[in-house]
Design an enzyme around this catalytic site. Structure first.
Site, PDB file in Angstrom:
ATOM      1  N   SER A 563       0.848  -1.200   0.000  1.00 31.41           N
ATOM      2  CA  SER A 563       0.000   0.000   0.000  1.00 31.41           C
ATOM      3  C   SER A 563       0.875   1.238   0.000  1.00 31.41           C
ATOM      4  O   SER A 563       2.038   1.180   0.442  1.00 31.41           O
ATOM      5  CB  SER A 563      -0.869  -0.018   1.258  1.00 31.41           C
ATOM      6  OG  SER A 563      -1.495   1.235   1.434  1.00 31.41           O
ATOM      7  N   TYR A 576      -2.504  -0.525  10.644  1.00 29.99           N
ATOM      8  CA  TYR A 576      -2.595  -0.956   9.242  1.00 29.99           C
ATOM      9  C   TYR A 576      -1.296  -0.626   8.505  1.00 29.99           C
ATOM     10  O   TYR A 576      -0.707  -1.478   7.824  1.00 29.99           O
ATOM     11  CB  TYR A 576      -3.792  -0.269   8.571  1.00 29.99           C
ATOM     12  CG  TYR A 576      -3.922  -0.545   7.089  1.00 29.99           C
ATOM     13  CD1 TYR A 576      -4.385  -1.773   6.627  1.00 29.99           C
ATOM     14  CD2 TYR A 576      -3.569   0.429   6.137  1.00 29.99           C
ATOM     15  CE1 TYR A 576      -4.505  -2.028   5.265  1.00 29.99           C
ATOM     16  CE2 TYR A 576      -3.683   0.177   4.777  1.00 29.99           C
ATOM     17  CZ  TYR A 576      -4.147  -1.046   4.341  1.00 29.99           C
ATOM     18  OH  TYR A 576      -4.265  -1.306   2.994  1.00 29.99           O
TER      19      TYR A 576
HETATM   20  P1  NAD Z   1     -11.409  -6.303  -0.561  1.00 30.31           P
HETATM   21  O1  NAD Z   1     -11.956  -6.285   0.819  1.00 30.31           O
HETATM   22  O2  NAD Z   1     -12.282  -5.926  -1.668  1.00 30.31           O
HETATM   23  O3  NAD Z   1     -10.755  -7.715  -0.833  1.00 30.31           O
HETATM   24  C1  NAD Z   1      -9.989  -8.343   0.157  1.00 30.31           C
HETATM   25  C2  NAD Z   1     -10.246  -9.840   0.102  1.00 30.31           C
HETATM   26  O4  NAD Z   1      -9.443 -10.466   1.104  1.00 30.31           O
HETATM   27  C3  NAD Z   1     -11.694 -10.204   0.409  1.00 30.31           C
HETATM   28  O5  NAD Z   1     -12.201 -11.054  -0.579  1.00 30.31           O
HETATM   29  C4  NAD Z   1     -11.625 -10.892   1.752  1.00 30.31           C
HETATM   30  O6  NAD Z   1     -12.609 -11.899   1.932  1.00 30.31           O
HETATM   31  C5  NAD Z   1     -10.230 -11.469   1.729  1.00 30.31           C
HETATM   32  N1  NAD Z   1      -9.734 -11.742   3.068  1.00 30.31           N
HETATM   33  C6  NAD Z   1      -9.810 -10.974   4.159  1.00 30.31           C
HETATM   34  N2  NAD Z   1      -9.267 -11.603   5.202  1.00 30.31           N
HETATM   35  C7  NAD Z   1      -8.836 -12.792   4.778  1.00 30.31           C
HETATM   36  C8  NAD Z   1      -8.190 -13.893   5.380  1.00 30.31           C
HETATM   37  N3  NAD Z   1      -7.888 -13.896   6.675  1.00 30.31           N
HETATM   38  N4  NAD Z   1      -7.897 -14.963   4.624  1.00 30.31           N
HETATM   39  C9  NAD Z   1      -8.212 -14.992   3.325  1.00 30.31           C
HETATM   40  N5  NAD Z   1      -8.835 -13.989   2.711  1.00 30.31           N
HETATM   41  C10 NAD Z   1      -9.141 -12.903   3.415  1.00 30.31           C
HETATM   42  O7  NAD Z   1     -10.126  -5.333  -0.495  1.00 30.31           O
HETATM   43  P2  NAD Z   1      -9.154  -4.794  -1.628  1.00 30.31           P
HETATM   44  O8  NAD Z   1      -9.297  -3.321  -1.663  1.00 30.31           O
HETATM   45  O9  NAD Z   1      -9.257  -5.542  -2.876  1.00 30.31           O
HETATM   46  O10 NAD Z   1      -7.762  -5.069  -0.907  1.00 30.31           O
HETATM   47  C11 NAD Z   1      -6.883  -6.054  -1.321  1.00 30.31           C
HETATM   48  C12 NAD Z   1      -5.484  -5.736  -0.826  1.00 30.31           C
HETATM   49  O11 NAD Z   1      -5.087  -4.478  -1.346  1.00 30.31           O
HETATM   50  C13 NAD Z   1      -5.359  -5.622   0.684  1.00 30.31           C
HETATM   51  O12 NAD Z   1      -4.178  -6.242   1.107  1.00 30.31           O
HETATM   52  C14 NAD Z   1      -5.269  -4.144   0.927  1.00 30.31           C
HETATM   53  O13 NAD Z   1      -4.542  -3.843   2.066  1.00 30.31           O
HETATM   54  C15 NAD Z   1      -4.559  -3.696  -0.315  1.00 30.31           C
HETATM   55  N6  NAD Z   1      -4.787  -2.274  -0.621  1.00 30.31           N
HETATM   56  C16 NAD Z   1      -6.039  -1.818  -0.882  1.00 30.31           C
HETATM   57  C17 NAD Z   1      -6.208  -0.482  -1.144  1.00 30.31           C
HETATM   58  C18 NAD Z   1      -7.559   0.085  -1.389  1.00 30.31           C
HETATM   59  O14 NAD Z   1      -7.682   1.311  -1.339  1.00 30.31           O
HETATM   60  N7  NAD Z   1      -8.566  -0.699  -1.652  1.00 30.31           N
HETATM   61  C19 NAD Z   1      -5.128   0.375  -1.181  1.00 30.31           C
HETATM   62  C20 NAD Z   1      -3.870  -0.135  -0.927  1.00 30.31           C
HETATM   63  C21 NAD Z   1      -3.711  -1.471  -0.651  1.00 30.31           C
END
Ligand code: NAD
Length: 686
Positions: A563, A576
């Site tokens: 991130s 986080y």
């Molecule tokens: P999202 O919530 O849409 O998807 C995350 C997925 O991870 C979900 O399907 C959830 O069920 C799964 N998950 C959660 N806990 C879990 C576990 N213990 N075991 C297995 N699966 C699990 O979120 P996203 O925005 O697609 O985020 C994905 C990644 O991107 C994350 O690591 C997040 O930190 C990172 N990220 C997101 C953003 C953003 O703004 N959305 C920005 C930077 C980084």
């Protein structure tokens, strides 16, 4: 035992061409009657040409289609009056035949007519079936097959010794039919069956009846006998078998994928286990392929891995050398028989047989690995039938080469779209049910990868898997429920991946949650939860992948979704951000450890992917808005204005960066960070 599926009510009102489709599909519905993509059918019918003249047309299956799924568009039409003068010729090369038939086309925009068009044309009857039924090929590949055919059918069925399809075979069949009006069919040595009839139904039912007679005849010979001898290596019980397969598959996949990545498909069905575990299986399997139609999918020989069913380590240890020996033998076969400028196929085996364990097939995608598997089931049936009669015989290596590198056979392969960039590769994506994980899974699958979706949300992962299989075909994705913070679940999930595809090449370490609160309001439970899923989860996933990759020995690519918060200090997201920063450093450390094994580890650092992300459906949205002192609905605009490029980021934008790192496009990059954030100067990596 095949039986007639003909239904007068369904067939009655159909045109000759429609009836050809109907009959072909009935034949194709039973794979003991015809191979996938194999066999061909035809009908001769009166038609009106483009000038309004009545002409007799040969409608024949086009090259490369499958009888089971034949449509009107897969049928080629030729003016019979133009084709038939060829019967008078003494010889005709394949090139001349293809060129000549192009001039005879009644439907110039249709498919190229079957390789065996002349055989259909030269048989004077209205309907012709050419199939590769297990029972008939058992006769055709038996050492004294001709004598058996005579004994079984008397003067009703003829015999033609093996000759590669084309003009010579077509003419031989035509001559025999014309000179022997009592014939109902002809068995083609080491090849198949031709039958005919004045109606579509009569033709079809003759085919089925002759097969039934052959099956009964073989059953009489096999009765009370263990055709392949007794059990030599007993099949392992299901659990130890699975454990042994899991242990050897990555090593096997690595050895097989040295030139081109392949996915593996395991078959430990009772039929296969009985065969590979039997006394005579090795000797019979190494005689050669059971039908010319199998060769491009199975190669002429399988790889036999000798094993006594005891030490899995000793089985594993012999795999690299055994595959290497197979490759050298294939190279020698190629050199011995090449005629001109043929390009050698990948020398790896397509079918691997292991006593006590079963069969493993390889392909550039799961569909092709399954075709090889299904054809080898046919091969086992044929070998059983021929051995029951006396002795199975196969094509000579020269004859096999003549089929494998035959330009007309290669033409069928060229009809397929070219392999995509990630063909034969397997990607594991954690958190694939939603957001960035889902978008990455779709993107990698679009480029040809097979995808395993690991997610705590089993239903969501299954939905993404279904989306992928609907677009790209059965088996291209699999959903595996898994909590990435649980060591045993992660290990089990990777074992599942190895059993499903043989191993893996790409890991997108992505599953995550988010939490925002000032440090004074961050509970220990919040901190522990974030570190359990983000830091520990990424570690557990990476460790399992590294273990398999080191066994496979063909490198790997891991992409960490970290991130912007891993790079920039911000307020009210300390837990986080600290967990994300720990992922980033883990990625760099693993890049260092992985280098010696060809394993690359890179990170993508997105920022504010609101669309499609479940993180932003949660408390996180409210909390971030509160931190910035704006209403939640203003967040999207706020983030856009914060970027240098004044853009919002979507999951698809992040998926492009994932593809770059996952694929060989970044073959010489490891330990890197790619920001997908629209430009956030504080996050520019230094
Ligand atoms: P999202 O919530 O849409 O998807 C995350 C997925 O991870 C979900 O399907 C959830 O069920 C799964 N998950 C959660 N806990 C879990 C576990 N213990 N075991 C297995 N699966 C699990 O979120 P996203 O925005 O697609 O985020 C994905 C990644 O991107 C994350 O690591 C997040 O930190 C990172 N990220 C997101 C953003 C953003 O703004 N959305 C920005 C930077 C980084």
């Amino acid at each position: 035992m095949p039986c007639s599926l003909w239904n007068d009510a369904e067939a009655e009102a159909l045109s000759p061409r429609e009836q050809l489709v109907y009959r072909s599909r009935l034949l194709g519905a039973d794979r003991t009657v015809c191979n996938i993509y194999g066999g061909n059918t035809s009908v001769k019918a009166e038609e009106t040409d483009f000038r309004g003249r009545q002409v007799r047309v040969l409608w024949v299956k086009g090259s490369g289609s499958d009888l089971a799924t034949l449509t009107l568009n897969d049928i080629a039409g030729l003016r019979l009056e133009d084709v038939l003068p060829l019967f008078e010729r003494e010889s005709l090369s394949d090139e001349e035949m293809v060129e000549y038939l192009t001039h005879c086309l009644f439907t110039p925009r249709g498919p190229r007519p079957s390789i065996e068009t002349l055989m259909h044309a030269f048989v004077p009857h209205a309907h012709v079936d050419h199939t590769h039924p297990d029972a008939i090929i058992s006769l055709a590949t038996c050492a004294d097959g001709e004598a058996h055919v005579k004994r079984l059918y008397g003067k009703r069925v003829g015999w033609i010794p093996y000759v590669r399809p084309g003009f010579t075979l077509g003419k031989a069949v035509g001559q025999q039919v014309r000179e022997n009006p009592q014939l109902e069919g002809i068995v083609l040595g080491k090849h198949g069956l031709v039958c005919w009839g004045e109606t579509a139904k009569a033709c079809y039912e003759t085919t089925i009846r002759l097969i039934q007679e052959a099956e009964d005849y073989i059953a009489d010979h096999a009765r009370g006998r263990r055709v392949f001898g007794g059990v030599r290596v007993p099949a392992l019980e299901p659990e130890p078998r699975k454990e042994a397969l899991r242990a050897i598959l990555p090593v096997l996949r690595g050895a097989i994928s040295k030139q081109q990545h392949q996915v593996l498909c395991v078959d430990d069905s009772p039929e296969v286990l009985e065969f590979v575990s039997s006394e005579r299986a090795r000797e019979v399997a190494l005689i050669g392929s059971a039908c010319p139609d199998h060769i491009v999918h199975t190669k002429h020989y399988p790889l036999w891995l000798e094993w006594d069913g005891r030490s899995v380590e000793s089985l594993k240890a012999q795999i690299p050398e055994a595959v290497q020996r197979y490759r050298e033998a294939y190279q020698a076969y190629f050199e011995a028989h090449r005629r001109g400028d043929e390009t050698m196929f990948d020398s790896a085996p397509r079918v691997v047989l292991i006593p006590g364990l079963g069969m493993v097939t390889a392909g550039r995608d799961v569909a092709r690995a399954r075709i090889s598997r299904d054809l080898y089931h046919r091969a086992i049936a044929v070998m059983r039938g021929a051995t029951a009669l006396r002795q199975f015989v196969s094509l000579t290596p020269e004859e096999a080469f003549g089929i494998e590198y035959w330009p007309l056979e290669l033409y069928k392969l060229r009809l397929r779209p070219p392999d995509r960039e990630l063909a034969g590769r397997v990607a594991v994506i954690t958190g694939g049910a939603s957001g960035i994980g889902r978008a990455s899974a779709l993107r990698l699958a679009q480029e040809g990868a097979h995808v395993a979706l690991l997610d705590i949300d089993a239903e969501g992962a299954a939905r993404t898997a279904q989306e992928i299989t609907a677009r790209h075909g059965e088996g291209r994705a699999v959903a595996i429920p898994c909590d990435v913070s649980d060591e045993a679940q992660v290990r089990h999930a990777f074992h599942q991946v190895a059993l499903t595809y043989g191993g893996l090449d790409i890991v997108v370490n992505n599953a995550g949650i988010a939490h925002s609160a000032p440090i004074t309001e961050t509970t220990l439970a919040d901190w522990e939860r974030l570190f359990a899923i983000l830091a520990r989860g990424y570690f557990l996933v990476a460790r399992e992948a590294f273990r398999i990759w080191q066994e496979q020995g063909i490198g790997g690519s891991m992409v960490f979704i970290t991130s912007k918060n891993a790079l920039v200090a911000g307020k009210a997201a300390a837990a986080y951000s600290a967990a994300k920063a720990s992922e980033l450093h883990l990625a760099r450390c693993l890049a260092e450890e992985g280098g010696a094994f060809g394993i690359r580890v890179n990170s993508v650092a997105p920022d504010a992917v609101l669309q499609g992300s479940r993180i932003w459906d949660s408390q996180w949205r409210e909390e971030r808005a509160r931190t910035y002192g704006i209403p939640p609905e203003a967040l999207e605009e706020y983030y856009r204005q914060r970027t240098t490029l004044k853009v919002n980021i979507t999951p698809e934008d992040v998926a492009e960066a994932v593809l770059f790192f996952a694929s060989d496009r970044s073959a010489k990059t490891t330990g890197a960070v790619l920001c997908v954030d629209g430009g956030v100067p504080a996050a520019y990596p230094r």
